[in-house]
Design a protein around this motif. Structure first.
Motif, mmCIF file in Angstrom:
data_model
loop_
_atom_site.group_PDB
_atom_site.id
_atom_site.type_symbol
_atom_site.label_atom_id
_atom_site.label_comp_id
_atom_site.label_asym_id
_atom_site.label_seq_id
_atom_site.Cartn_x
_atom_site.Cartn_y
_atom_site.Cartn_z
ATOM 1 N N GLN A 128 -11.537 -3.438 0.568
ATOM 2 C CA GLN A 128 -10.967 -2.087 0.720
ATOM 3 C C GLN A 128 -10.753 -1.745 2.191
ATOM 4 N N ASP A 186 -7.755 -3.616 3.525
ATOM 5 C CA ASP A 186 -6.507 -3.025 3.027
ATOM 6 C C ASP A 186 -6.228 -1.693 3.705
ATOM 7 N N ARG A 237 0.831 -1.195 0.000
ATOM 8 C CA ARG A 237 0.000 0.000 0.000
ATOM 9 C C ARG A 237 0.871 1.253 0.000
ATOM 10 N N PRO A 285 -13.774 2.517 1.638
ATOM 11 C CA PRO A 285 -15.041 2.322 0.938
ATOM 12 C C PRO A 285 -15.810 3.635 0.882
ATOM 13 N N VAL A 341 -7.419 3.922 0.202
ATOM 14 C CA VAL A 341 -8.759 3.940 -0.373
ATOM 15 C C VAL A 341 -9.706 3.402 0.672
#
Lengths: 544, 246
Positions: free
Chosen positions: A429, A432, A265, A274, A272
């Protein structure tokens, strides 16, 4: 106490949790052990406290000397099991989860403080005198007759530390003692710790924050991946950030900066989250309030039982003063007015026990105000179910133990009844964004506390809330975790979400929040005129 | 109402239960049940006593009716007969007697548990020089219901804010409880494990020399009175049982 840990392994783990750590803790000293999440701090604390390896199946190679005796461990599967009854007379340990330190079989804070002394067989008069002294030192007079099960998170920690300090053990081990405490309480704990050190106690503090209040520590150690990475304050300070330790007063975290938690990342360079769903009510779009508190008032009902006990206590206890005057209580919240708008992050601050959590829970309809109203996306929370409000708002609870209940990280983040399950892409998402890639199959309770907190945050993000309500999100987060949180807040507000978070960390609030609302200082700050939309702010809303 | 030491109350409850069970007199069972309800009215817990006792006794009474009365093959005075059903006066008398005894037993102990101060009981057990673990087990068991209720509430809130609180009526209720069950058990085990370590670290497994900050006050007459009541109950039970009959 002297420790030489050549190697410590948890059962079923190949990699050592600790290796090559030497620590000497002389009487009348303050030792600071700093480290990020998973650095081995809690393992070190467990060994010092005497319950590791014990009968847990852990394997220790090294030696521990305490009170003139030395235990040698050969790294085998049959280690010495220390006699905890004797050990606890020398070492008192408050874990990171302060709530678990409280016995919960005592009805008042006063009796909770007495619990360890009663077990040690101390005479009543001495117990009462010690409790009175410690209550004075920690300013616990008002809490003495309160039910320990009804304390706020910060109060729980304060009581737990006091309950450890009252035992007068020669070594006091405190895991994250300032987490979640307001400034006054933190200053009081720090001063008491120094006072205890000056009267002969060896205090060991394990922390993920290099708090300036402990800058006079005689010995400082930095742990990273279970190993000693640096010793001495200058070297520790230098290596702290890379090891995931927060250094207050250091360079302000860059919004959208990279994190060292996940190299992939970091390479991508952007978090990012959601995308938040738009509030459904037309009036809440644009710069209108997503969350609005109007003239909110609230008082906790006084349990009849405690009133009776307080009365009984007044009648028969003359040895400990100051505790039994809580039968008539002032309202917890009184005429609270403020709003949070789309695309902004607002911090809620104030001393422990001033109702921050109560106010946050009202946004999800979990607590109803006694007076006034709370509106989410223009909808009065009194007229909507929790489930309906949860379509717009997501809540991070103060204690992850209150939030996590599934058997794996993935199950936890993807939880939802049929028809209300988070979208798989949003789950991905969220995982992450919170640096949880690769940990999907782990049990949440087997992760270090900082990661556990991030799992709880991921459960909130995966539901794409237009309003994020976060209760003390920085507590238990190490430096890496805070950077991730900062990036998530930036990304969420940039995507149009509104954020209300409670915190005692003014530096974090300053770096990531547009406004600060301070509870407990009604009429103290002259900023009412600056309040948007003509909402008065008698609680002292201030604007940066 | 006079506030008794937890052990005095326990002695009275045990004496009443012992007497009723051993004596096996329907009038005595009825009298003890009535007295328990009367005391519950005075203590202001009559509604809770009746509701809880009803919940416990209803299935018990039903099973006794089925076992002893509805399909009785031995009794001579048949009241109702048809198919496999053979309701006799003797069967009904047996089921009624057992039911009344169960009612007395349940109402006496429910009255005690509803009126005793849980914390004082724990303190009293602690002071009775029994192992600390026994005191803790009693305390934890007594605290189990409120602790589990709090835990369940926390999990329900955590699930509700993730959309699981929806659905009304019995189906919605059932769905919420089904979602709640496994996490509730797992988190209770997790919490108990964590707390047991901390209890040890607070010297809880300490030896017999424990002290108390606030011992439970007992009036000088309570201990001899409790012992006397127990002895009298035991003697009366033996006497009544030896006479036999009902």
């Amino acid at each position: 106490m002297e420790l030489e840990i050549l190697d410590y392994r948890y059962p079923g783990h190949e990699a050592p949790a600790l290796s090559g750590v030497r620590l000497t803790v002389p009487p009348a000293s303050l030792t600071l052990v700093a480290g990020g999440s998973g650095s081995g701090k809690s393992t070190l604390a467990g060994i010092m406290a005497g319950y590791l390896p014990g009968r847990t199946g852990g394997q220790l190679a090294g030696s521990i000397s305490l009170a003139g005796q030395t235990l040698k461990y050969d790294g085998g599967a049959q280690p010495h099991v220390v006699d905890l009854r004797q050990w606890v007379r020398h070492v008192a340990y408050v874990p990171q989860n302060a709530r678990s330190y409280l016995s919960m079989v005592r009805s008042t804070v006063e009796e909770e403080l007495a619990f360890g002394l009663e077990n040690a067989g101390m005479p009543r008069a001495e117990m009462a005198a010690r409790i009175q002294t410690i209550a004075g030192r920690f300013d616990l007079g008002r809490l003495l007759q309160r039910d320990p099960a009804r304390l706020s998170g910060g109060q729980e920690r304060l009581v737990a530390i006091a309950a450890a300090a009252v035992t007068d053990a020669g070594v006091l081990v405190l895991d994250e003692p300032l987490a979640g405490l307001d400034e006054l309480a933190a200053a009081r704990v720090a001063a008491t710790v120094r006072g205890l050190r000056d009267t002969g106690t060896a205090v060991v503090i394990l922390t993920s924050v290099l708090d300036t209040r402990f800058s006079d520590a005689g010995h400082t150690l930095l742990l990273e991946n279970g190993q000693s990475a640096a010793e001495g304050m200058p070297a520790v300070r230098q290596g702290a950030e890379a090891a995931g330790v927060v250094v207050p007063g250091g360079p302000a975290p860059a919004r959208g900066g990279t994190s060292s938690l996940s190299p992939e990342r970091a390479a991508r360079g952007a978090t990012v989250v959601p995308a938040g769903g738009s509030p459904t009510e037309p009036e809440s779009r644009g710069s209108a309030a997503v969350l609005c508190y109007r003239n909110v008032g609230f008082s906790y009902p006084q349990p009849e039982r405690n009133v009776r006990r307080a009365r009984l206590a007044r009648g028969r206890r003359r040895d400990v003063s100051g505790g039994a005057e809580r039968t008539a209580i002032a309202p917890l919240l009184d005429t609270i007015n403020f709003a949070v708008h789309a695309g902004e992050c607002v911090a809620l601050t104030g001393p422990n026990g001033t109702g921050k959590t109560t106010l946050l829970k009202m946004a999800l309809g979990l607590i109803a105000p006694d007076a006034g109203s709370v509106a989410v996306a223009g909808r009065d929370t009194a007229e909507a179910s929790v489930g309906q409000l949860a379509k717009t708002a997501g809540l991070l609870f103060q204690n992850p133990a209150d939030q996590l209940f599934e058997r794996s990280v993935h199950h936890e983040v993807a939880f939802g009844p049929p028809g209300s399950r988070p979208d798989p892409a949003a789950v991905r998402q969220a995982l992450d964004a919170c640096g949880l890639a690769g940990l999907e199959d782990e049990h949440p309770y087997e992760l270090p506390v900082s990661r556990r907190r991030l799992v709880a945050l991921a459960t909130v993000l995966a539901r794409r809330p237009a309003l994020l309500v976060l209760d003390e999100p920085t507590v238990s987060l190490d430096g890496h975790g805070r950077k991730l949180l900062g990036r998530i807040l930036t990304a969420a507000t940039a995507g149009g979400a509104a954020v209300l978070l409670s915190t005692h960390d003014k530096e974090f609030a300053g770096a990531h929040c547009r406004r600060v609302v301070e509870l407990g200082r009604q009429y103290a700050l002259p900023h009412e005129a600056a309040a948007p939309e003509g909402i008065s702010a008698p609680d002292g809303t201030s604007f940066r | 109402m006079i506030r008794l030491h937890p052990f005095t109350g326990l002695a009275l409850a045990v004496a009443a239960a012992l007497l009723t069970l051993a004596a096996d007199r329907w009038w005595l069972s009825l009298a003890v049940t009535t007295a328990a309800v009367g005391l519950a009215v005075l203590a202001g817990t009559a509604a809770r006593l009746m509701l809880t006792a009803g919940a416990v006794l209803a299935p018990l009474w039903l099973s006794q009716l089925m076992v002893h009365a509805l399909f009785d093959t031995a009794g001579s005075e048949v009241l109702v007969a048809g198919g496999p059903v053979r309701l006799t006066l003797e069967g009904l008398t047996t089921a009624g007697g057992l039911g009344l005894r169960a009612a007395a037993f349940v109402s006496v102990f429910l009255l005690y548990s509803l009126t005793v101060d849980r914390i004082e009981l724990v303190r009293a057990i602690d002071a009775a020089r029994v192992p600390a673990q026994l005191g803790y087990i009693v305390a934890a068991t007594l605290a189990l219901v409120p602790a589990t209720v709090n835990r369940a509430k926390a999990i329900e809130q955590a699930q509700a804010v993730r959309g699981a609180g929806e659905g009304s009526g019995p189906a919605g209720w059932l769905r919420r409880k089904r979602l709640l069950a496994v996490p509730l058990v797992l988190s209770s085990i997790q919490e108990a494990t964590e707390r047991s370590v901390q209890l040890q670290l607070r010297g809880f497994a300490g030896g017999p020399g424990r002290t108390q900050l606030h011992p439970v006050p007992a009036r000088s007459w309570e201990k001899p009175f409790g012992l006397l009541v127990l002895c009298l109950a035991a003697a009366a039970a033996v006497l009544l049982a030896s006479q036999g009959g009902r």
